[in-house]
Design a protein around this motif. Structure first.
Motif, mmCIF file in Angstrom:
data_model
loop_
_atom_site.group_PDB
_atom_site.id
_atom_site.type_symbol
_atom_site.label_atom_id
_atom_site.label_comp_id
_atom_site.label_asym_id
_atom_site.label_seq_id
_atom_site.Cartn_x
_atom_site.Cartn_y
_atom_site.Cartn_z
ATOM 1 N N ALA A 13 0.845 -1.195 0.000
ATOM 2 C CA ALA A 13 0.000 0.000 0.000
ATOM 3 C C ALA A 13 0.876 1.240 0.000
ATOM 4 O O ALA A 13 1.454 1.610 1.016
ATOM 5 C CB ALA A 13 -0.914 -0.008 1.218
ATOM 6 N N ALA A 14 0.983 1.880 -1.161
ATOM 7 C CA ALA A 14 1.837 3.063 -1.288
ATOM 8 C C ALA A 14 1.276 4.255 -0.540
ATOM 9 O O ALA A 14 1.999 5.209 -0.271
ATOM 10 C CB ALA A 14 2.026 3.412 -2.756
ATOM 11 N N ASP A 15 -0.017 4.215 -0.194
ATOM 12 C CA ASP A 15 -0.585 5.346 0.533
ATOM 13 C C ASP A 15 -0.301 5.248 2.033
ATOM 14 O O ASP A 15 -0.635 6.138 2.787
ATOM 15 C CB ASP A 15 -2.089 5.469 0.268
ATOM 16 C CG ASP A 15 -2.855 4.209 0.634
ATOM 17 O OD1 ASP A 15 -2.223 3.164 0.870
ATOM 18 O OD2 ASP A 15 -4.093 4.276 0.674
ATOM 19 N N SER A 16 0.316 4.159 2.473
ATOM 20 C CA SER A 16 0.736 4.034 3.865
ATOM 21 C C SER A 16 1.970 4.896 4.085
ATOM 22 O O SER A 16 2.715 5.159 3.138
ATOM 23 C CB SER A 16 1.108 2.579 4.188
ATOM 24 O OG SER A 16 0.005 1.745 4.021
ATOM 25 N N PRO A 17 2.218 5.295 5.309
ATOM 26 C CA PRO A 17 3.482 5.993 5.575
ATOM 27 C C PRO A 17 4.648 5.100 5.168
ATOM 28 O O PRO A 17 4.548 3.868 5.207
ATOM 29 C CB PRO A 17 3.458 6.215 7.089
ATOM 30 C CG PRO A 17 2.032 6.082 7.481
ATOM 31 C CD PRO A 17 1.400 5.145 6.488
ATOM 32 N N THR A 18 5.747 5.710 4.787
ATOM 33 C CA THR A 18 6.912 4.953 4.336
ATOM 34 C C THR A 18 7.313 3.887 5.342
ATOM 35 O O THR A 18 7.590 2.745 4.970
ATOM 36 C CB THR A 18 8.098 5.902 4.061
ATOM 37 O OG1 THR A 18 7.697 6.849 3.076
ATOM 38 C CG2 THR A 18 9.315 5.143 3.573
ATOM 39 N N THR A 19 7.324 4.238 6.618
ATOM 40 C CA THR A 19 7.761 3.268 7.620
ATOM 41 C C THR A 19 6.849 2.050 7.667
ATOM 42 O O THR A 19 7.322 0.935 7.824
ATOM 43 C CB THR A 19 7.841 3.909 9.019
ATOM 44 O OG1 THR A 19 6.587 4.539 9.315
ATOM 45 C CG2 THR A 19 8.957 4.934 9.088
ATOM 46 N N ALA A 20 5.545 2.240 7.513
ATOM 47 C CA ALA A 20 4.615 1.106 7.531
ATOM 48 C C ALA A 20 4.819 0.223 6.308
ATOM 49 O O ALA A 20 4.811 -1.007 6.398
ATOM 50 C CB ALA A 20 3.172 1.601 7.593
ATOM 51 N N CYS A 21 5.000 0.822 5.159
ATOM 52 C CA CYS A 21 5.186 0.080 3.919
ATOM 53 C C CYS A 21 6.503 -0.696 3.958
ATOM 54 O O CYS A 21 6.561 -1.878 3.607
ATOM 55 C CB CYS A 21 5.160 1.042 2.742
ATOM 56 S SG CYS A 21 4.841 0.256 1.173
ATOM 57 N N VAL A 22 7.560 -0.047 4.410
ATOM 58 C CA VAL A 22 8.862 -0.703 4.512
ATOM 59 C C VAL A 22 8.795 -1.822 5.544
ATOM 60 O O VAL A 22 9.302 -2.922 5.314
ATOM 61 C CB VAL A 22 9.975 0.312 4.864
ATOM 62 C CG1 VAL A 22 11.279 -0.393 5.222
ATOM 63 C CG2 VAL A 22 10.194 1.263 3.699
ATOM 64 N N GLY A 23 8.148 -1.574 6.659
ATOM 65 C CA GLY A 23 8.019 -2.604 7.686
ATOM 66 C C GLY A 23 7.267 -3.828 7.196
ATOM 67 O O GLY A 23 7.661 -4.964 7.470
ATOM 68 N N ALA A 24 6.193 -3.607 6.452
ATOM 69 C CA ALA A 24 5.419 -4.728 5.896
ATOM 70 C C ALA A 24 6.272 -5.528 4.915
ATOM 71 O O ALA A 24 6.241 -6.767 4.912
ATOM 72 C CB ALA A 24 4.163 -4.204 5.202
ATOM 73 N N ALA A 25 7.039 -4.836 4.079
ATOM 74 C CA ALA A 25 7.901 -5.526 3.119
ATOM 75 C C ALA A 25 8.979 -6.330 3.845
ATOM 76 O O ALA A 25 9.243 -7.489 3.502
ATOM 77 C CB ALA A 25 8.534 -4.523 2.160
ATOM 78 N N ARG A 26 9.609 -5.745 4.840
ATOM 79 C CA ARG A 26 10.667 -6.447 5.596
ATOM 80 C C ARG A 26 10.119 -7.700 6.283
ATOM 81 O O ARG A 26 10.748 -8.750 6.264
ATOM 82 C CB ARG A 26 11.278 -5.514 6.645
ATOM 83 C CG ARG A 26 12.191 -4.461 6.075
ATOM 84 C CD ARG A 26 12.703 -3.529 7.178
ATOM 85 N NE ARG A 26 13.427 -4.230 8.217
ATOM 86 C CZ ARG A 26 14.747 -4.427 8.207
ATOM 87 N NH1 ARG A 26 15.470 -3.970 7.211
ATOM 88 N NH2 ARG A 26 15.340 -5.066 9.199
ATOM 89 N N THR A 27 8.940 -7.578 6.873
ATOM 90 C CA THR A 27 8.340 -8.719 7.561
ATOM 91 C C THR A 27 8.056 -9.849 6.579
ATOM 92 O O THR A 27 8.374 -11.017 6.841
ATOM 93 C CB THR A 27 7.052 -8.294 8.278
ATOM 94 O OG1 THR A 27 7.387 -7.294 9.254
ATOM 95 C CG2 THR A 27 6.368 -9.461 8.953
ATOM 96 N N ALA A 28 7.461 -9.519 5.442
ATOM 97 C CA ALA A 28 7.128 -10.540 4.440
ATOM 98 C C ALA A 28 8.377 -11.181 3.858
ATOM 99 O O ALA A 28 8.452 -12.409 3.714
ATOM 100 C CB ALA A 28 6.286 -9.909 3.328
#
Length: 158
Positions: A13-28
């Motif tokens: 979700a690009a509309d999420s804050p950068t930290t949330a998007c990066v965190g989701a990617a790192r977790t996955a």
């Protein structure tokens, strides 16, 4: 490892804050990589590169983005691809490594960690990719480790 389990892809979700998007990617990516037997320094480098590529996509391109990670069947490398809707391709910035530079160091880090990297325009935007070499895995049997263990032991070499 071969087959569909050796490739994982996510829409972020690009509309999420950068930290949330990066965190989701790192977790996955961490979950996929550990299921493939990647750990230690290889996992650290992989997560660092994924973080940078996803953060750049969120920062520089509007709209949706996706990430894909592909583990090589021989266990020696991993390909990371992040696609977004932006049209400008990343480049290494002269002077970005200077102490007080405000931006531009991220792709220098990607270039330093990756065996190779690049970007290509595609339908609706671009894909930035890099390939990391993975350190040799310990000689422990299991999915994704058998080939590396055999290679490390010299099996199949002249």
């Amino acid at each position: 490892m071969t087959g569909p389990r050796a490739v994982r892809a996510w829409r972020l979700a690009a509309d999420s804050p950068t930290t949330a998007c990066v965190g989701a990617a790192r977790t996955a990516v961490a979950a996929a990589a550990t299921s493939w037997g990647v750990g230690g320094e290889g996992l650290d480098d992989l997560l660092c590169v994924v973080s940078e590529l996803v953060a750049n996509a969120v920062r520089h391109a509007p709209g949706p983005l996706s990430a894909r990670v592909r583990f090589a069947p021989d266990g020696t490398r991993v390909l990371i691809e992040v696609s977004d809707t932006g049209s400008s391709l990343p480049r290494l910035v002269a002077g970005a490594s200077e102490l007080f530079a405000e931006s531009g160091r991220g792709m220098l880090m990607v270039a330093a960690l990756a065996e190779r990297w690049g970007a290509r325009p595609d339908d609706g935007g671009k894909t930035v990719w890099c390939e990391l070499l993975l350190p040799a895995a310990p000689a422990v049997p299991g999915p994704g480790r058998t080939v590396r263990a055999a290679r490390a032991a010299g099996v199949g070499r002249p």
